[in-house]
Structures are given as C-alpha cells and as structure tokens.
Write a protein that holds these residues in place. Sequence first.
Motif, PDB file in Angstrom:
ATOM      1  N   GLY A  11      -6.580  -9.395  10.857  1.00  0.00           N
ATOM      2  CA  GLY A  11      -7.844 -10.091  10.628  1.00  0.00           C
ATOM      3  C   GLY A  11      -8.708  -9.438   9.582  1.00  0.00           C
ATOM      4  N   VAL A  14     -15.373  -8.949   9.169  1.00  0.00           N
ATOM      5  CA  VAL A  14     -16.166  -7.716   9.107  1.00  0.00           C
ATOM      6  C   VAL A  14     -15.541  -6.633   9.977  1.00  0.00           C
ATOM      7  CG1 VAL A  14     -18.406  -6.723   9.688  1.00  0.00           C
ATOM      8  CG2 VAL A  14     -18.288  -8.934   8.591  1.00  0.00           C
ATOM      9  N   ALA A  15     -15.085  -7.015  11.186  1.00  0.00           N
ATOM     10  CA  ALA A  15     -14.501  -6.022  12.098  1.00  0.00           C
ATOM     11  C   ALA A  15     -13.241  -5.422  11.478  1.00  0.00           C
ATOM     12  CB  ALA A  15     -14.178  -6.669  13.445  1.00  0.00           C
ATOM     13  N   GLU A  34      -4.232 -10.684   6.783  1.00  0.00           N
ATOM     14  CA  GLU A  34      -5.193 -11.786   6.872  1.00  0.00           C
ATOM     15  C   GLU A  34      -4.473 -13.076   6.486  1.00  0.00           C
ATOM     16  OE1 GLU A  34      -8.388 -12.657   7.815  1.00  0.00           O
ATOM     17  OE2 GLU A  34      -7.755 -14.618   7.078  1.00  0.00           O
ATOM     18  N   ARG A  35      -4.695 -14.124   7.281  1.00  0.00           N
ATOM     19  CA  ARG A  35      -3.940 -15.352   7.032  1.00  0.00           C
ATOM     20  C   ARG A  35      -4.612 -16.282   6.031  1.00  0.00           C
ATOM     21  NH1 ARG A  35      -4.848 -18.253  12.881  1.00  0.00           N
ATOM     22  NH2 ARG A  35      -7.095 -18.417  12.752  1.00  0.00           N
ATOM     23  N   GLY A  40     -13.541 -13.845   6.814  1.00  0.00           N
ATOM     24  CA  GLY A  40     -13.521 -14.540   8.111  1.00  0.00           C
ATOM     25  C   GLY A  40     -14.751 -15.432   8.267  1.00  0.00           C
ATOM     26  N   GLN A  41     -15.412 -15.324   9.421  1.00  0.00           N
ATOM     27  CA  GLN A  41     -16.574 -16.191   9.710  1.00  0.00           C
ATOM     28  C   GLN A  41     -17.739 -15.934   8.756  1.00  0.00           C
ATOM     29  OE1 GLN A  41     -16.906 -18.715  11.605  1.00  0.00           O
ATOM     30  NE2 GLN A  41     -15.734 -18.517  13.487  1.00  0.00           N
ATOM     31  N   CYS A  45     -21.382 -18.165   6.744  1.00  0.00           N
ATOM     32  CA  CYS A  45     -22.804 -17.786   6.794  1.00  0.00           C
ATOM     33  C   CYS A  45     -23.400 -17.975   5.401  1.00  0.00           C
ATOM     34  CB  CYS A  45     -22.975 -16.326   7.211  1.00  0.00           C
ATOM     35  SG  CYS A  45     -22.118 -15.886   8.723  1.00  0.00           S
ATOM     36  N   ASN A  50     -29.818 -10.666   8.785  1.00  0.00           N
ATOM     37  CA  ASN A  50     -29.930  -9.650   9.840  1.00  0.00           C
ATOM     38  C   ASN A  50     -28.854  -8.572   9.715  1.00  0.00           C
ATOM     39  OD1 ASN A  50     -27.794 -11.233  10.550  1.00  0.00           O
ATOM     40  ND2 ASN A  50     -28.475 -11.664  12.630  1.00  0.00           N
ATOM     41  N   VAL A  83      -0.048 -13.544  11.530  1.00  0.00           N
ATOM     42  CA  VAL A  83       0.709 -12.937  12.628  1.00  0.00           C
ATOM     43  C   VAL A  83       1.011 -14.022  13.659  1.00  0.00           C
ATOM     44  CG1 VAL A  83       0.675 -11.196  14.453  1.00  0.00           C
ATOM     45  CG2 VAL A  83      -0.362 -10.700  12.232  1.00  0.00           C
ATOM     46  N   SER A 111      -8.915 -10.451  15.134  1.00  0.00           N
ATOM     47  CA  SER A 111      -8.579 -11.810  14.681  1.00  0.00           C
ATOM     48  C   SER A 111      -9.679 -12.833  14.940  1.00  0.00           C
ATOM     49  CB  SER A 111      -7.259 -12.256  15.323  1.00  0.00           C
ATOM     50  OG  SER A 111      -7.302 -12.055  16.711  1.00  0.00           O
ATOM     51  N   ASP A 276     -15.490 -10.270  17.353  1.00  0.00           N
ATOM     52  CA  ASP A 276     -15.677 -11.472  18.180  1.00  0.00           C
ATOM     53  C   ASP A 276     -14.523 -11.730  19.148  1.00  0.00           C
ATOM     54  OD1 ASP A 276     -17.975 -11.867  16.757  1.00  0.00           O
ATOM     55  OD2 ASP A 276     -17.531 -13.933  16.178  1.00  0.00           O
ATOM     56  N   ARG A 283     -21.104 -10.847  19.229  1.00  0.00           N
ATOM     57  CA  ARG A 283     -20.782 -11.836  18.203  1.00  0.00           C
ATOM     58  C   ARG A 283     -21.797 -11.849  17.061  1.00  0.00           C
ATOM     59  NH1 ARG A 283     -19.373 -16.847  21.596  1.00  0.00           N
ATOM     60  NH2 ARG A 283     -17.659 -16.154  22.882  1.00  0.00           N
ATOM     61  N   GLN A 284     -21.994 -10.699  16.496  1.00  0.00           N
ATOM     62  CA  GLN A 284     -22.852 -10.550  15.320  1.00  0.00           C
ATOM     63  C   GLN A 284     -22.083  -9.750  14.293  1.00  0.00           C
ATOM     64  OE1 GLN A 284     -26.411 -11.716  15.039  1.00  0.00           O
ATOM     65  NE2 GLN A 284     -25.229 -12.948  16.453  1.00  0.00           N
ATOM     66  N   LEU A 285     -22.488  -9.875  13.035  1.00  0.00           N
ATOM     67  CA  LEU A 285     -21.800  -9.131  11.980  1.00  0.00           C
ATOM     68  C   LEU A 285     -21.897  -7.629  12.206  1.00  0.00           C
ATOM     69  CD1 LEU A 285     -23.102 -11.324   9.074  1.00  0.00           C
ATOM     70  CD2 LEU A 285     -20.719 -11.110   9.790  1.00  0.00           C
TER      71      LEU A 285
HETATM   72  C1  FAD Z   1     -22.176 -20.697  11.140  1.00  0.00           C
HETATM   73  C2  FAD Z   1     -22.263 -19.237  11.525  1.00  0.00           C
HETATM   74  C3  FAD Z   1     -23.338 -18.477  11.096  1.00  0.00           C
HETATM   75  C4  FAD Z   1     -23.435 -17.127  11.475  1.00  0.00           C
HETATM   76  N1  FAD Z   1     -24.504 -16.403  11.044  1.00  0.00           N
HETATM   77  C5  FAD Z   1     -24.597 -15.088  11.371  1.00  0.00           C
HETATM   78  C6  FAD Z   1     -25.687 -14.307  10.891  1.00  0.00           C
HETATM   79  O1  FAD Z   1     -26.562 -14.783  10.160  1.00  0.00           O
HETATM   80  N2  FAD Z   1     -25.737 -12.994  11.265  1.00  0.00           N
HETATM   81  C7  FAD Z   1     -24.789 -12.404  12.073  1.00  0.00           C
HETATM   82  O2  FAD Z   1     -24.894 -11.204  12.370  1.00  0.00           O
HETATM   83  N3  FAD Z   1     -23.741 -13.131  12.536  1.00  0.00           N
HETATM   84  C8  FAD Z   1     -23.619 -14.453  12.193  1.00  0.00           C
HETATM   85  N4  FAD Z   1     -22.557 -15.188  12.666  1.00  0.00           N
HETATM   86  C9  FAD Z   1     -21.546 -14.488  13.512  1.00  0.00           C
HETATM   87  C10 FAD Z   1     -20.597 -13.649  12.635  1.00  0.00           C
HETATM   88  O3  FAD Z   1     -20.155 -14.439  11.539  1.00  0.00           O
HETATM   89  C11 FAD Z   1     -19.406 -13.155  13.477  1.00  0.00           C
HETATM   90  O4  FAD Z   1     -19.881 -12.455  14.604  1.00  0.00           O
HETATM   91  C12 FAD Z   1     -18.512 -12.211  12.661  1.00  0.00           C
HETATM   92  O5  FAD Z   1     -18.218 -12.739  11.385  1.00  0.00           O
HETATM   93  C13 FAD Z   1     -17.219 -11.918  13.439  1.00  0.00           C
HETATM   94  O6  FAD Z   1     -16.403 -11.060  12.669  1.00  0.00           O
HETATM   95  P1  FAD Z   1     -14.923 -10.683  13.135  1.00  0.00           P
HETATM   96  O7  FAD Z   1     -14.409  -9.774  12.081  1.00  0.00           O
HETATM   97  O8  FAD Z   1     -14.922 -10.232  14.528  1.00  0.00           O
HETATM   98  O9  FAD Z   1     -14.089 -12.041  13.148  1.00  0.00           O
HETATM   99  P2  FAD Z   1     -13.860 -13.156  12.019  1.00  0.00           P
HETATM  100  O10 FAD Z   1     -14.931 -13.115  11.000  1.00  0.00           O
HETATM  101  O11 FAD Z   1     -13.627 -14.423  12.760  1.00  0.00           O
HETATM  102  O12 FAD Z   1     -12.514 -12.687  11.300  1.00  0.00           O
HETATM  103  C14 FAD Z   1     -11.267 -12.829  11.892  1.00  0.00           C
HETATM  104  C15 FAD Z   1     -10.229 -12.994  10.794  1.00  0.00           C
HETATM  105  O13 FAD Z   1      -8.935 -12.954  11.386  1.00  0.00           O
HETATM  106  C16 FAD Z   1      -8.093 -13.876  10.733  1.00  0.00           C
HETATM  107  N5  FAD Z   1      -6.995 -14.209  11.654  1.00  0.00           N
HETATM  108  C17 FAD Z   1      -7.071 -14.839  12.843  1.00  0.00           C
HETATM  109  N6  FAD Z   1      -5.871 -14.939  13.421  1.00  0.00           N
HETATM  110  C18 FAD Z   1      -4.992 -14.363  12.557  1.00  0.00           C
HETATM  111  C19 FAD Z   1      -3.579 -14.167  12.584  1.00  0.00           C
HETATM  112  N7  FAD Z   1      -2.842 -14.591  13.613  1.00  0.00           N
HETATM  113  N8  FAD Z   1      -2.992 -13.554  11.527  1.00  0.00           N
HETATM  114  C20 FAD Z   1      -3.751 -13.097  10.479  1.00  0.00           C
HETATM  115  N9  FAD Z   1      -5.082 -13.276  10.400  1.00  0.00           N
HETATM  116  C21 FAD Z   1      -5.707 -13.889  11.427  1.00  0.00           C
HETATM  117  C22 FAD Z   1      -9.015 -15.047  10.438  1.00  0.00           C
HETATM  118  O14 FAD Z   1      -8.503 -15.843   9.381  1.00  0.00           O
HETATM  119  C23 FAD Z   1     -10.313 -14.337  10.073  1.00  0.00           C
HETATM  120  O15 FAD Z   1     -10.417 -14.108   8.682  1.00  0.00           O
HETATM  121  C24 FAD Z   1     -22.431 -16.530  12.295  1.00  0.00           C
HETATM  122  C25 FAD Z   1     -21.354 -17.303  12.719  1.00  0.00           C
HETATM  123  C26 FAD Z   1     -21.261 -18.636  12.339  1.00  0.00           C
HETATM  124  C27 FAD Z   1     -20.072 -19.431  12.808  1.00  0.00           C
END
Ligand code: FAD
Length: 320
Positions: A11, A14-15, A34-35, A40-41, A45, A50, A83, A111, A276, A283-285
């Motif tokens: 994935g 940010v994480a 990364e797929r 990611g999410q 944004c 924040n 994956v 992910s 996330d 569930r924040q960046l």
């Molecule tokens: C509309 C919206 C607005 C938001 N605004 C804010 C904000 O203003 N401030 C804030 O703090 N948070 C905000 N958030 C929340 C924030 O975006 C998430 O908490 C954060 O991006 C989660 O990061 P992550 O790395 O955990 O997961 P993700 O960002 O979901 O990344 C996971 C990655 O894993 C990849 N992946 C998944 N499965 C596989 C696989 N099998 N093989 C390879 N790759 C895979 C995906 O393609 C993705 O790129 C918002 C969310 C949304 C939906």
Amino acid sequence: MTHIYDIVIIGGGVAGFTAGLYAARDRCRALLLERFAAGGQVLNCEHIENYPGFPDGIAGYTLGPLLQQHATKLGLAVQLAEVQALHLEETVKVLQTDSGEVRTKALIVASGSRFATLGIPGEEEFLGKGVSHCAACDGAFFSDHPVAVIGGGDAALDEALLLTRYASHVTVIHRRDTLRACQLLQERARATQKLTFRWNTVVRAIEGNERVQRILLEDVKTGQQTSMNVAAVFIYIGLKPNTEFLRHLVPLNERGQIVTDLWMRTAIPGILAAGDVRHESARQLITAAGDGATAALAAIRYLRTGEWHAGNDYVFSRCQ
Ligand SMILES: Cc1cc2nc3c(=O)[nH]c(=O)nc-3n(C[C@H](O)[C@H](O)[C@H](O)COP(=O)(O)OP(=O)(O)OC[C@H]3O[C@@H](n4cnc5c(N)ncnc54)[C@H](O)[C@@H]3O)c2cc1C
C-alpha cells in the motif's frame, strides 16, 4: 537464490510510504507494493488543512507524489503490483502479486480501505455516469446541475462543500438528524447557501436513462417516499478495509479490519498493519503516518531480535 526482502509494505498511502521511509532510512532492504498510484486516499483530499506543517493547507494531489519522492530518495524500492494472496513458509512471508512472487521477512500491511456502497438499485449501473466517490475528480462534470451527497461524516461534508463550487445546489442526505463531521465543517456547511440538508432520510434507488436523473428517498421516521431530481450522487457512507487477501491467515475483527497491538503487531510474528486498514484507527492522515512509523520501528526491532510479544519495551535497533 531467491531474493528475500527485510520489509515489504503493501500500500502506497501515507501509512505505507511513512513505513517505507523509516525502513529505508534504517538501511533495510525494503520494497513497497502499490496497485494504483502513490498517495492512496490522499488523492481524494482536495485541500488538506489538518496535516501539521502546512499552515496554508496542501492539495492531496501534491502530497501524494511527495510521499513517494521522499521515501524513494532515502532508498525505498517501489513496484506497481497488486497483492492477491499471502502465505507463510516458516518465518518467510510469501506474497502472490499480479507481477509475480515477492518474499520477505517482515510484512507491513498498509492497504487502507475503499468506499462502502449503498447496495441499492442503480448504484452499480450508474457508477461513472453520475454515481461517484470523488468530488475533486467528477464535480466539474455537473456544473450548474443539482447533486446529492450521501453521508454525515467529515468526508461527506468536505466533498459537499467542494461540490458547491460547481453544482447549482448540493443536498446532503443523512439517515440521522445529527452529523458526525467535525464542528468546523458543520459550521461551513450551514453557512453555505447552496447547501441544504435532508435529515432522517435514506436513498432507496438511483434512477435515470443513460445517466443519473433522480433518486428515490425514504423518510426513516414516517416511511414516506419521495423522488428528487439530481444529476449526480456522491456517496460517503464509510469505508471497507482492503484485507481480502489476508483472510484466514491474519486475525481480523468483525469489520474485516486487522487487529494489532500498540506497536502495530498482529498475532503472526513479522506481520504488522498500519493506517486505515487496522482496527481502532482514527482514520486521519497524521494517524496513518504515525502508524506507519510505529510499524516500521517494530518491524526493524523484530528483524534484529526475533522477538514478538506485546509491550512497551522498545529498544532502538538496526537492520544491518
Ligand atoms: C474524501 C476524503 C477526504 C479526506 N480528508 C482528510 C483530511 O482532510 N485530513 C485527514 O487527516 N484525513 C482525511 N481523510 C482520511 C485520509 O485520507 C485517510 O485516513 C488516509 O489517507 C489513510 O491512509 P492509509 O495509508 O492508511 O490508506 P490509503 O490511503 O487508503 O492507502 C492504501 C493504499 O493501498 C493500496 N492497496 C490496497 N490494496 C492493495 C493490494 N492488494 N495490493 C497493492 N496495493 C494495495 C491502495 O491502492 C492505496 O493506495 C479523507 C478521506 C477521504 C475519503
């Protein structure tokens, strides 16, 4: 001899990139899979206000590539691959991807999650034809048309406010009469003339011809059904974790999220989760970034000591 990485991260959100940055900086042989695209999410944004260190905010499409640039500069390898399955060969974690097999001593699952769906008639049929989960991507297609946003959390209000730039009117439809979104977003939404709320209401169907034309609504208190003309429906009713490839191997909670301890460790030695995708995530960046850093430090410690038990006795250690 088959190559075995020290740490593989699934994935590129940010994480994942934060974990990758920490792993690479500690000179681990680290690979991130990364797929789709870096960020990611974050890419959903439009304007992030924040994330510490950016007093004027930062656009998601700017932060996403910067995450990758930062981690790769420190030595993280990145591969575009999905994956599909995971199995264990003693302590080695073996990943099946659409580009072949990848083996690693430690695995960090970052992910993330995808948008939950309503499961109503028309939702799948009109996806990309008026049904969307991304105002920044699709909002401009509905300039001067009425649109609906479904949900009552931060993402719903954030996206509804963005849509007011394009749409003639935005109706936020929420099944309750109070919002989960933070107060600042609620205040902004209530002060925006083009935006109104429809409380205690659920969507029963999405209808149209070639594209979305109307939605069928039901008042959850009275059961009364009405129809509303809209050109688009933006759905933000929660998230589903991307954990299908882990099933039956890594313990998940009833929502499918990965269960970890405070060091992001799962019950399986050498498998960690961050962001996330894990249970109890805020569930924040910034919390996703924190999880990624914590997971990488715990993975590095595991590689060094082979120990795998919960506790707060972290000792700094290196891969080499
Ligand atoms: C509309 C919206 C607005 C938001 N605004 C804010 C904000 O203003 N401030 C804030 O703090 N948070 C905000 N958030 C929340 C924030 O975006 C998430 O908490 C954060 O991006 C989660 O990061 P992550 O790395 O955990 O997961 P993700 O960002 O979901 O990344 C996971 C990655 O894993 C990849 N992946 C998944 N499965 C596989 C696989 N099998 N093989 C390879 N790759 C895979 C995906 O393609 C993705 O790129 C918002 C969310 C949304 C939906």
